[in-house]
Every structure is written in C-alpha cells, then in structure tokens.
Design an enzyme around this catalytic site. Structure first.
Site, PDB file in Angstrom:
ATOM      1  N   GLY B  12       4.359   5.167  -0.180  1.00 59.61           N
ATOM      2  CA  GLY B  12       4.419   4.813   1.239  1.00 59.61           C
ATOM      3  C   GLY B  12       5.342   5.796   1.951  1.00 59.61           C
ATOM      4  N   VAL B  78       2.781  -0.255 -11.878  1.00 62.71           N
ATOM      5  CA  VAL B  78       3.947  -0.505 -12.723  1.00 62.71           C
ATOM      6  C   VAL B  78       3.883  -1.938 -13.231  1.00 62.71           C
ATOM      7  CG1 VAL B  78       6.458  -0.680 -12.705  1.00 62.71           C
ATOM      8  CG2 VAL B  78       5.305   1.113 -11.408  1.00 62.71           C
ATOM      9  N   GLU B 170      -0.466  -6.677  18.366  1.00 61.43           N
ATOM     10  CA  GLU B 170      -1.462  -5.609  18.399  1.00 61.43           C
ATOM     11  C   GLU B 170      -2.850  -6.128  18.044  1.00 61.43           C
ATOM     12  OE1 GLU B 170       1.579  -1.856  17.723  1.00 61.43           O
ATOM     13  OE2 GLU B 170       0.727  -2.828  15.962  1.00 61.43           O
TER      14      GLU B 170
END
Lengths: 417, 417
Positions: B12, B78, B170
């Site tokens: 990210g 992971v 939004e």
C-alpha cells in the site's frame, strides 16, 4: 391498432443492429440480453492479455439505445419460446408476447464431447472469460517466479493455445509479446522471455478461412516471434498439468481453448434440431420454415452462402443479417414482398502481435505493418461509442510506445486451479 | 558481508514508499503483497460507482519497482512471523529471513461484532469489493425496471450508506449523481432520479475529522443533491431487505458499509495485543517495544500524535511512516542515531459529487468548485504512473462533459444476493 411487437434475443452485433435499424419503424422493440452491455468481441483477446480493460470494449446497452424511444431493454435470460402462443419466457418468470421474434443469441465455445476440458482450458467469449484467462496467464508468471522445482517452473512458463483460427493466432501473438516485452524486467528469478507459447491446430494450416499463402505468412510471422506452431494433429487430452497431442505430452499449466464454437441453445428453445454446431437452419429470408415471424441471425443461424459453404460466423455477417431482419419486418408490416438475404463478404482480418496483421479482401491481400494499421483502423471505426474509441486508441499508443501492457491486474483468487 | 535483508509486508502507500525510499540503500528489499498491484484506494469509490475502471487506479507492483535492482516482489500472504528466528512464513510454505521487518498491511472494514452484516452490506477496501458494489448498484436499477410490486421497486431504488466519513460521503454523492444524471434516460418504466440515497452516521455530524463548519457544509451540499442524511443513531440491524436505525425500518436492497475499519491481523502475527481497532502500538521510532528490528506503519500502527489522538489512517501519514522507516533502517545500519517520527499533517480532503469538495488545510478551508479542482489535482498528482494520470483525467473530463459514467458494467453474476 397496437404497434407490432418485435422481440430481439441477444444484444451482440446482430441483435443490436436489428434494434437500431428499427428505430424509425412503427413497432415496439424489446431487446433482451443476459448482460447489461454490448461486447465488442473482436478485441476480447486484448482484455485477456492485459492491454485493454473490460470497459474499453463494452458499452451499456441502455446507453446505446437511450434515445431510441421505441426500444426497451431487458436484462434477462431466455428459458423458453412458445411459437404457437408467440411468447418468450425469461428466467424470472416473465412472459413477453411477440409479433416478430429475432433470435441473435450468438455462439459459445464448444469442447466437442470433452466438456471436462473446460475447467482446465477456458475459452474466450465473455468478459468474465477474459479476466479469468488474464488471471491465469499473469499468475503463471508469478508462480514460476516462486517455483523451486525446475520442471514445475517450465510447466508454469508454457502456454498452450488450442485452435489456429483468428482467436488462437491473436492469443498466441499477444501472450508471446507479453512475455517478451511487457514483463521483460519485472522478475528477478525467471526470464519471462524463456516462456514457451505453443499453438496447436488440428488441421493442416492456420487461419483456414484465409487463402493458403496468408496462412503460411501467419505461421512464419508467429514463429519469428517465438511461437511454436504445431499443425496436423488435434489435442487428445487436457488436464491441469498439460496437453496431449499426437502422442506427445506437453507439460503446461495454462491452456486456452480457441478450437471451436457451437451456437447458443436457440434450437432447443425453438423446438428444432440444430446442425452439428447447434445452428438453426433458416430459409433465404432468415426465417424458420413455416414460421415467417421468427428470424434467426448471426452465429446462431445456418445460412447458405456459396460453394456449399455457410455464411461465416463473423461480426459483419451478423450485422448484415440484423439489418436485413429489420428491413424484412418493416416490409412485411407494409405488405411488401421481401427479397432474399444476400451476404456481402468484405473480407477476413487477423492480427499477429503488435506490428503485423493478415488481411484478405479478396483481390487485395496484405500482411505486415500496413495490414496492422488497416486492422487497427477498422476495429477503432467499428467500436461503439466515441469514448471507447479514444480510450482504446490511447491504450494502444501507450502499449506501442512503452512496450508495456497497463492492465496487468490479477483480480479474483490468487491461486491457480 | 551479506547485505541486510529488509522484508516489507504490504504494498500500500506505506510499504511501497518504504521500498522506494530504500532504492539506494545497501540492503536487499523484499516486498510482499497478496495482490500483484498497488491500489490507489482514495479513488476506489469511483470504481464502485462506475466512473473509473480498476486498471485506472491499480498499477502492477513489479512494474513500479522493475528498475530498482535491490528490490524483489513476492505475491503471497503472510501467515506467521517468527520474531525470535527472524523469519516470515507465507501461505505457500516459504519462509523468508529478515534483518528488518516493516509491517504495512493496512486495514480492512470492520463490523464491530456484526460480521453477519458483511454479505448484505459490503465494504470498500479492495478492487473486488468495488466491482461487487458496482454490480449491486447497477443491478438494483435493472431489477427495479423489471419489478411489478411497488414496494419491491421502492426498496430496490433505495440505497443506504452506513458511515459518514469521507468514503460514506463520497459514495452517497456519487450514487446520487449516477441516479440523477448518468442513468437519466436509460430506463422506460422507472425514473432513476426517484431513487433514494440515505447516508447514516451514528455520530452527531458527518466527516468527524473535519472542522464542524465543513461538516455542516457537507451535509447541506449532500441534501441539495437529494441525499437524505440521518445523524445521531447507528444502524442496529442489516438484512437483505433493509436497515434498522433508531427504531425506524428502511426497506433497501443495496447497503454499503463505510462505518469503520480495523487493522489487518498483524498483531496476531507478531504475538501482540492490538488496540480496540486491532492496531499495534509502536514507539516514537515506529518499532515494537523491545524489538527494534520490527517497524509497524500505516493503518496497522497506533502512533501517538497530538491532544491524545493517534496519527490518522490516511495515505499521506502512511507514506511519511514508510519514508521514516526506510531512513531509520539506513541510519541504524550506519550506526547513527534515529530521531523520533514526527507526523506532518497536511490536511483533510473529501469530495461531494462532481463539482464540490471540502478541504481543510488547517488555516485554509475551502468548499465548492475550487475545492473540487484542488481535490482533483491532488489526486491526479499522487496517482502512480503517467498512463493512469492521463486515463483518469480523460475519464473525469468525459464524465464531466457528458454527465455519463462509462464503466456501467455488471460483471459476475446477474442475480442480487
């Protein structure tokens, strides 16, 4: 008097063109499709090979027909047609009456008695097929980068395409370029350029619908790009580990099926026998024998052409049939007679990678970069929607200049089957 | 001597920035992510509302780091971290040793004890979430067009967004515009503009991280667009038929969850207790107490800021922590001391529909069209990849000029849950 109801099944090239051609007719048009978009199938292989996004080649059907006041769009699947009562039944139970029915439900890939091959060798007909094949191709490189076993790595880097028609040729060229150019410096342990791309065709040559000379050019162009072309023997076994062909076993973790299609189950809905490929036989006016209210067009129809051959299953043929069916319905309503359908063959095109194509316009035959430009221009021209044309052109220019393919996204699961 | 190994979990904003900041360091960088792409999450709501395609806001991680010779990218999940043996174990069984570990695995949406709400009220964190929400929104209009029962039709045309932070605001604005503009003339039986968009926020105001005055402006802007804003009571029940809130039942077939996130299971991997939202407490140098080789950054970390608050879970904060962790590792290797991390808060932005935004840069506060331009410019600027910037700008210009949203594709199944 109520306006006659024209129900069209399928919003592919044929069905959509029929609907648009009826825009000024005094009828009510209902266009039914299982998807909410019209798909520009000739470029679907570029979604499968990470050059274009689904939205670049798909346009909402409603948005195409929004200003056509006499047209209504329904998202749904047909489950039955009652030709006596003249109704179509959808999967949600709705029953729609028709005065004229145009069946344009296209074709799907067929495994000729080997349906168990489908999970390991997906075909390329729908958007979800394309993103699935893209996922498998990109994941194969990722898994190869992680593999510790040399044989496993080789199998992961072997891509087999079954079927040497236009889709097979285009897929083989595009995967080869992805490996040799776009992914070039992306990995640390594997060399993507070491990937093998194998194109299998059961017949004696690639692109059987083209003249022999163009088939030979196509073969040598692909071979120059590193594609291994294997002619003259069909695949006899497909598993998740590879493909068997002519006694040879090819270890491969990615297999793409481009070997054949069969018509949608229209014959079944209509209570008829389809031909070997499931197509419905129609007369010279594209209607069913004894039922002039039902037209069958496009890949679903078996329409006689010349030299005992059928009209080919390509977009221009479907569009011509769509226009014909619309005109025929208008004429019939007006009490006029209808001339038989006459297919006008414009030619065949196929691209081989980013700089070459083969074109057969009858007297004019072309290969190489000029043919590629003609191919590109033709496809941009026929794409529906101004927005899509611009976007596809930009994506192509980007890929051409940078050698990168921008849409290398693995969506959905990150495990291989 | 072997170069120290830096393993980074998550590509990210934080993890990717850490990897890039180590490009000239004498270390070996391994960046691990579950996806093969870096996702520009701030624009994910535009994929969910059919303005952008996934590829417009996602870039293959390998392609970002292809020229960084000391970096290696692994596609994998992971499953465990061994802090004594200093290894990370992946889901395919591989075990990777590290000298320094940067945990940047972000956050996912959380239902605070109501995990059974997830199937009916999906959240928006991943690309597959966005295409799923897009599918549900577009299908709701299709099903409403087909509905014969008036109550069913109303429920299909009611869209509830739970959570009044930036994502909720939004989404509410974008769904309202989709209904009022993009779909305007697409249907024959329903009027898409009759759709209700309801935004639920448990707290007393929208955008709690912004100054109160901007919260009030946001509320009135949304209301002008036709969004119903319901403050001061949380949803108490979510089913496939609707939402219960403050004793009121809202019949709705589409619910979007934007009410909260929790950190990825990093605390579990590290053998620690997370805070209430699952975040891992770190010291002023972003490392674990007693384990200076393990950094936790971005949304996964609980980092003290000012007035008893934590550093917010936004992209600029994650990037700053990524740069800090890279610099700190370099300094430690060079035997230098490390200054504590200091978060520099640039401000908060959120957009409300196609012409308005709210911006809080501390002394500078803006709303309206100018704020919208600043918002757009900032997002274009921070998008990774020249190609993506151009494509997003073109899609926005197209949507702005034509009022259409181009990516209205229903992919996957065409039934509602």
């Amino acid at each position: 008097m109520e306006r006659p109801r024209v129900v069209i099944l399928g919003a592919g090239f044929g069905g959509l063109m029929a609907a648009k051609s009826l825009s000024r007719a005094n009828v009510r048009v209902t266009l039914i499709d299982r998807q909410n978009y019209h798909l520009f199938q000739p470029l679907l292989y570029q979604v499968a090979t990470a050059t274009l996004s689904p939205a670049d080649i798909a346009v909402p059907i409603r948005s195409i027909l929004r200003d056509q006041a006499n047209a209504d769009v329904i998202l749904g699947s047909v489950v039955a047609v009652d030709r006596i009562g003249r109704t179509v039944t959808l999967d949600d139970g709705r029953s729609l009456p028709y005065d004229y029915l145009i069946v344009a439900t296209g074709a799907r890939h067929a495994y000729f008695g080997h349906d168990d091959w489908e999970p390991v060798a997906p075909g390329l007909k729908k958007i979800d097929d394309a993103t699935e094949i893209r996922r498998r191709i990109l994941l194969a490189f990722e898994k190869a980068e992680a593999a510790t076993d040399e044989n496993e790595r080789k199998a992961l880097l072997t891509f087999v395409i079954i079927g040497g028609g236009p889709t097979g040729v285009e897929m083989a060229g595009a995967i080869s370029e992805l490996a040799n150019k776009a992914l070039m410096r992306d990995f640390r342990r594997i060399d993507p350029a070491s990937a093998r791309v194998i194109l299998i065709e059961a017949g004696p040559r690639l692109l059987p619908a083209f003249p022999e000379q163009l088939s030979a050019t196509t073969k040598s162009s692909l071979e120059k790009m590193g594609v291994e072309v294997r002619l003259g023997a069909a695949a006899t076994r497909c598993t998740r580990d590879g493909v068997e062909r002519g006694g040879e076993w090819i270890a491969a973790r990615t297999i793409v099926w481009a070997a054949g299609v069969e018509a949608s189950p229209a014959a079944k809905w209509l209570g008829l026998e389809g031909d070997r490929a499931g197509r419905v036989a129609v007369g010279p006016d594209l209607t069913l024998a004894g039922d002039p209210r039902v037209f069958v067009i496009g890949d679903t129809a078996a329409v006689a052409w010349r030299d005992g051959k059928l009209v080919p299953g390509i977009a221009p043929a479907a569009k011509q049939m769509g226009i014909y069916a619309a005109r025929a319905i208008e004429a019939t309503i007006a009490g006029k007679s209808v001339k038989p359908f006459r297919y006008s063959h414009q030619g065949n095109l196929a691209t081989i990678g980013r700089r070459s194509a083969v074109i057969d316009f009858g007297r004019i035959r072309m290969t190489g970069p000029i043919a590629w430009l003609v191919w590109g221009a033709a496809h941009i021209f026929f794409l529906i929607g101004f927005r899509n044309r611009i976007m596809v052109m930009l994506h192509w220019m980007w890929a051409y200049v940078t050698f990168r393919q921008g849409v290398r996204l693995i969506t959905g699961s990150t495990s291989l089957p």
